[in-house]
Structures are given as structure tokens and as C-alpha cells.
Design an enzyme around this catalytic site. Structure first.
Site, PDB file in Angstrom:
ATOM      1  N   HIS A 128      -0.549  -3.022  -1.243  1.00 50.25           N
ATOM      2  CA  HIS A 128      -1.176  -4.029  -2.111  1.00 50.25           C
ATOM      3  C   HIS A 128      -1.874  -3.270  -3.247  1.00 50.25           C
ATOM      4  CE1 HIS A 128      -4.243  -7.098  -3.133  1.00 50.25           C
ATOM      5  NE2 HIS A 128      -3.462  -7.972  -2.541  1.00 50.25           N
ATOM      6  N   ASP A 205      -5.473  -0.200   5.800  1.00 48.36           N
ATOM      7  CA  ASP A 205      -5.731  -1.508   5.216  1.00 48.36           C
ATOM      8  C   ASP A 205      -5.223  -2.541   6.224  1.00 48.36           C
ATOM      9  OD1 ASP A 205      -5.453  -3.934   4.004  1.00 48.36           O
ATOM     10  OD2 ASP A 205      -4.419  -3.199   2.216  1.00 48.36           O
ATOM     11  N   GLN A 208      -3.990  -7.768   6.562  1.00 47.94           N
ATOM     12  CA  GLN A 208      -3.010  -8.699   7.143  1.00 47.94           C
ATOM     13  C   GLN A 208      -2.933  -8.586   8.661  1.00 47.94           C
ATOM     14  OE1 GLN A 208      -1.413 -11.109   5.601  1.00 47.94           O
ATOM     15  NE2 GLN A 208      -2.133 -10.544   3.570  1.00 47.94           N
ATOM     16  N   LYS A 231      -8.957 -14.003   5.746  1.00 47.05           N
ATOM     17  CA  LYS A 231      -7.587 -14.046   6.274  1.00 47.05           C
ATOM     18  C   LYS A 231      -7.619 -14.231   7.794  1.00 47.05           C
ATOM     19  CE  LYS A 231      -5.895 -10.946   2.677  1.00 47.05           C
ATOM     20  NZ  LYS A 231      -5.204 -11.792   1.709  1.00 47.05           N
ATOM     21  N   CYS A 369       0.675  -9.176  -5.651  1.00 48.33           N
ATOM     22  CA  CYS A 369      -0.146  -7.962  -5.879  1.00 48.33           C
ATOM     23  C   CYS A 369       0.544  -6.713  -5.336  1.00 48.33           C
ATOM     24  CB  CYS A 369      -1.542  -8.110  -5.274  1.00 48.33           C
ATOM     25  SG  CYS A 369      -2.508  -9.395  -6.034  1.00 48.33           S
TER      26      CYS A 369
HETATM   27  N1  PMP Z   1      -4.536  -5.557   1.342  1.00 48.29           N
HETATM   28  C1  PMP Z   1      -3.642  -6.442   1.768  1.00 48.29           C
HETATM   29  C2  PMP Z   1      -2.487  -5.972   2.608  1.00 48.29           C
HETATM   30  C3  PMP Z   1      -3.789  -7.791   1.443  1.00 48.29           C
HETATM   31  O1  PMP Z   1      -2.894  -8.678   1.870  1.00 48.29           O
HETATM   32  C4  PMP Z   1      -4.903  -8.198   0.659  1.00 48.29           C
HETATM   33  C5  PMP Z   1      -5.091  -9.639   0.271  1.00 48.29           C
HETATM   34  N2  PMP Z   1      -3.940 -10.260  -0.221  1.00 48.29           N
HETATM   35  C6  PMP Z   1      -5.810  -7.223   0.254  1.00 48.29           C
HETATM   36  C7  PMP Z   1      -5.603  -5.920   0.623  1.00 48.29           C
HETATM   37  C8  PMP Z   1      -7.019  -7.576  -0.533  1.00 48.29           C
HETATM   38  O2  PMP Z   1      -7.882  -8.359   0.224  1.00 48.29           O
HETATM   39  P1  PMP Z   1      -9.123  -9.102  -0.444  1.00 48.29           P
HETATM   40  O3  PMP Z   1      -8.573  -9.875  -1.620  1.00 48.29           O
HETATM   41  O4  PMP Z   1      -9.628  -9.989   0.631  1.00 48.29           O
HETATM   42  O5  PMP Z   1     -10.091  -8.072  -0.856  1.00 48.29           O
END
Ligand code: PMP
Length: 411
Positions: A128, A205, A208, A231, A369
Site C-alpha cells: 500500500h 503492515d 488487512q 478495518k 493506493c
Molecule cells: N496498509 C494496508 C495494507 C491497507 O489496506 C491500508 C488501508 N487501506 C493501510 C495500510 C492504511 O491504513 P489507514 O488508512 O487506516 O492508515
């Protein structure tokens, strides 16, 4: 109508999500955008309301009853996260506003001390943007170099290639546990074990992963792990950075301000102990307190049951979607979470997203993203359906029938 075989009480679960019980564009809402943000459990909303109606006060600094109550509840969530991800101690849990902030904290605070010119940061092609851009900024500041772990056409990390990239120059390995765009579940335990062989620091990270699979940071043996409450059926604006004690103690503060200090004078400041050293200013107190109810909700069902049920949804949807003419899945990893990214011949993802919305179905379209990942597949974006524990096979039936009709209109 199809039947669900995995033993979960879907009626009871759905009763926790009154938001699902509504019509959108005259059709019953089908919410398949869970990888972006899952809906908030009623017990979480109740906890938030209870805090603002009964207990609201700033934490840590007061001696009055409300301050003591809110401090106690806030620290109980820290204990709860400690259990939830099995950290060695509750002090290893830092509250942030989300995964993005957790990763930025590491990239800025840890990176400023431990990254030097020529050091290497390994990330994967699946990341991401929030696990790419903070490292690019850190690389710019320090002269470190980013290397990318390649993937195959299924969207799986090439472990042998990863091992070849590791060397004594590798200072950090930062990868996601589950890809938000493709659903690939990465072999993070093995990735971490290999990184340890070259003394690299590791960051996972788990944005998910946290709602879907049991996380055990001691078993994983990672140095840092990041997750987001929103999430996990919890409120927005709350996240966690787990850090191993020795690593956190060696890391300088991220932001300066109240709470993160022991003593301040104009000639200098001594910093507070972990975790407070990394929690400058007033946090999202109500959100953190309510996040505890989200973890309770997940644990009450159990990660094993959640994973089994969501896997059943994934297989059912994949089988049905594969029968739709022009359907192309993007990301076909062997080990996959309940995320389906796809394209349909001759229909732009954006149009598909809009046409599905007309039918009350919420999916995400675009690059999610993960632009470098989209570049790998030579596409601009996909349509992504991502399932949570409250979704059903009946919803998947409606989704597939709607897609089928859209395809017929375009052919
Ligand atoms: N890493 C991953 C794998 C994600 O799916 C996301 C959210 N789409 C993020 C980081 C960022 O998370 P947040 O927007 O809650 O900071």
C-alpha cells in the site's frame, strides 16, 4: 437459496450492524467495501456514546473521578491489544491514528536514528502507498536505498528472490501481511525469519490481517507491527503500533508535546517511558476506549471461525464470478483472504462501480493506493469486492446476478 455451512450465527452478527439494514438506491444495501473500512459494530458505537455521555475527560493528567475513569478505560484497551496480538507486555502497544501514522512513526523516528546512507530498505511490490511513501521520504532524508521484492503473476512474493536481496546492507524489511488490492496472504513468518538472519529490523503492515487472522507478534517475531481499528469493526482515527521493547526504547520520540515527557525546562527535556514517549498530545480517547469492544466482537466469534466463514464466501464468489463472461481476476494467490479484485472485458472499473451502486452494491474501484502493483499488471485499476464476517452467500448471489446483467448490457 444457498446455505452457509460454517458454524457462525450470521443473524446475531448482522444484528450488531444496523447500518446494513437499509436501502441504497431503492435496493437492500450490500456492503462489499470492507478492505477500505468495515462497518462499526453496535457495541463499539454504544461504547463511544457511553464515553461521551458519561465518562469524557482527558486522560493521565487528572485526579478527578472522570479523569480516573477515562484513564482506566483507555489503559484497559492497551491491555486488550496486548492480549489480542500477544505482545510480551502492554507497554509495547502505542496508540496512533492508524496504520499510516504507525508506519510514518517508524520511518521518521526509528529511521532518523538507524538509517544511514547506503543502507537498504526492502519492501514488496504488493505494498500500500502507506508502506512505500514513508520509506521514500526516509530514504531521501538519510540516503538509504529502497529495494523491491518481486512478485509473480498470481500476486505472490517470490521468496527465493527475496532471499537474494537480503544482505548485511539490509536494515529494514517492511511488508504487508495481506495485500489490500489482491488479498494475497504473505508468508510473513518466513520473511521475518530470513530478515533476522541478516540482523534486519522488521515491520509488518497488518492493516488487512487484523480483522481476518489471529496475529501473534511473539510467534511472528517481528520488531514492529501496524494495524487500524476501522478495518476491525472499530472506530476510525485509532491505530496501533506494536514495537518490541528494546527497539522502542532505542527509538527517539516521533513528536514532541505533552504526555511524552518526564521533565521539561528551557535547557532540555527528559522523555517519558514507553509507550507514552510516543503518544504526544491528547489522543482519540473515546475511539481508543471503544476499540476494545471491536476486539471483543472479533474474539467472541473467534478468528478461526471468521477465517473459515470468509474463506467459504471467497470460494463461493470466485466460482460464481468465474462463470461470468469477460471476468478476469487480478491476483490469484494460493493463500488468499476474502478480497476479489477483477476486471470485466469492455467495461471500465469506474462504470462498473457506479452501475453496481445503482443496485445498492458498494465495491471499490481504482488503484486501491497500490499504483506500483497496478503498473505490474499493466492496468489502471480494478473493481474490488472484499467480504467481512457479516456478508452472506445470498449477497454474493445478488452481486453476481447484477454483474451478469451489466455484462449483457455491454456485450
Ligand atoms: N496498509 C494496508 C495494507 C491497507 O489496506 C491500508 C488501508 N487501506 C493501510 C495500510 C492504511 O491504513 P489507514 O488508512 O487506516 O492508515
Amino acid at each position: 437459496m444457498s446455505t452457509v455451512t460454517t458454524a457462525i450465527d450470521i443473524k446475531k452478527i448482522r444484528s450488531q450492524f444496523p447500518i446494513l439494514d437499509q436501502e441504497v438506491n431503492g435496493k437492500p444495501l450490500i456492503y462489499f467495501d470492507n478492505a477500505a473500512s468495515s462497518q462499526t459494530a453496535k457495541s463499539v458505537v454504544d461504547a463511544l456514546v457511553n464515553f461521551y455521555e458519561k465518562d469524557h475527560a482527558n486522560i493521565h493528567r487528572g485526579i478527578h473521578t472522570l479523569a480516573e475513569r477515562s484513564t482506566k478505560a483507555f489503559e484497559e484497551t492497551r491491555e486488550r491489544v496486548h492480549q489480542f496480538i500477544n505482545s510480551a507486555e502492554a507497554d509495547e502497544i502505542i496508540f496512533t491514528k492508524g496504520t499510516t501514522e504507525s508506519i510514518n512513526l517508524v520511518a521518521q523516528a526509528w529511521g532518523s536514528k538507524f538509517l544511514k546512507s547506503g543502507d537498504e530498505i526492502l519492501i514488496s511490490h504488493l505494498e500500500h502507498h502507506s508502506n512505500i511513501v514513508p520509506w521514500q521520504l526516509a530514504a531521501e532524508r538519510t540516503g538509504a536505498i529502497i529495494k523491491v521484492i518481486p512478485i509473480n503473476e498470481k500476486g505472490e512474493i517470490l521468496i527465493e528472490e527475496y532471499k537474494k536481496l537480503l544482505s548485511t546492507k539490509t536494515k529494514l524489511v517492511a511488508v504487508n501481511y495481506i495485500s489490500n488490492s489482491l488479498g494475497t496472504i504473505n508468508p510473513v513468518k518466513e520473511i521475518i525469519a530470513e530478515a533476522i538472519k541478516v540482523n534486519a529490523t522488521t515491520l509488518i503492515d497488518a492493516a488487512q490481517a487484523a480483522p481476518h487472522i489471529k496475529i501473534d507478534v511473539q510467534e511472528l517475531n517481528c520488531d514492529f507491527l501496524a494495524l487500524s481499528s476501522h478495518k476491525m469493526y472499530g472506530p476510525t482515527g485509532v491505530g496501533v503500533l506494536y514495537g518490541r521493547r528494546e527497539v522502542l526504547e532505542a527509538t527517539p520520540p516521533y513528536q514532541g508535546g505533552g504526555e511524552m515527557i518526564k521533565d521539561v525546562s528551557f535547557s532540555g527535556t527528559t522523555f517519558n517511558d514507553i509507550p507514552y514517549k510516543f503518544e504526544a498530545g491528547t489522543p482519540n480517547i473515546g475511539g481508543v476506549i471503544a476499540f476494545k469492544s471491536a476486539m471483543d466482537f472479533i474474539d467472541e466469534i473467534g478468528h478461526e471461525a471468521i477465517q473459515a466463514y470468509e474463506h467459504e464466501l471467497l470460494e463461493y464468489a470466485t466460482d460464481r464470478l468465474n462463470q461470468i463472461p469477460g471476468f478476469t481476476p487480478i491476483g490469484t494467490a494460493e493463500n488468499k483472504a476474502s478480497v476479489i479484485s477483477f476486471l470485466i472485458d469492455n467495461v471500465h472499473p469506474y462504470d462498473l462501480g457506479q452501475l453496481l451502486d445503482v443496485k445498492g452494491i458498494a465495491v471499490r474501484t481504482g488503484h486501491h493506493c497500490t499504483q506500483p502493483l497496478m503498473d505490474f499488471f499493466e492496468i489502471d485499476g480494478t473493481v474490488r469486492a472484499s467480504f467481512a464476517v457479516y456478508n452472506t452467500k445470498e449477497e454474493i448471489d445478488v452481486f453476481c446476478e447484477s454483474l451478469q446483467k451489466i455484462v449483457e448490457r455491454f456485450s
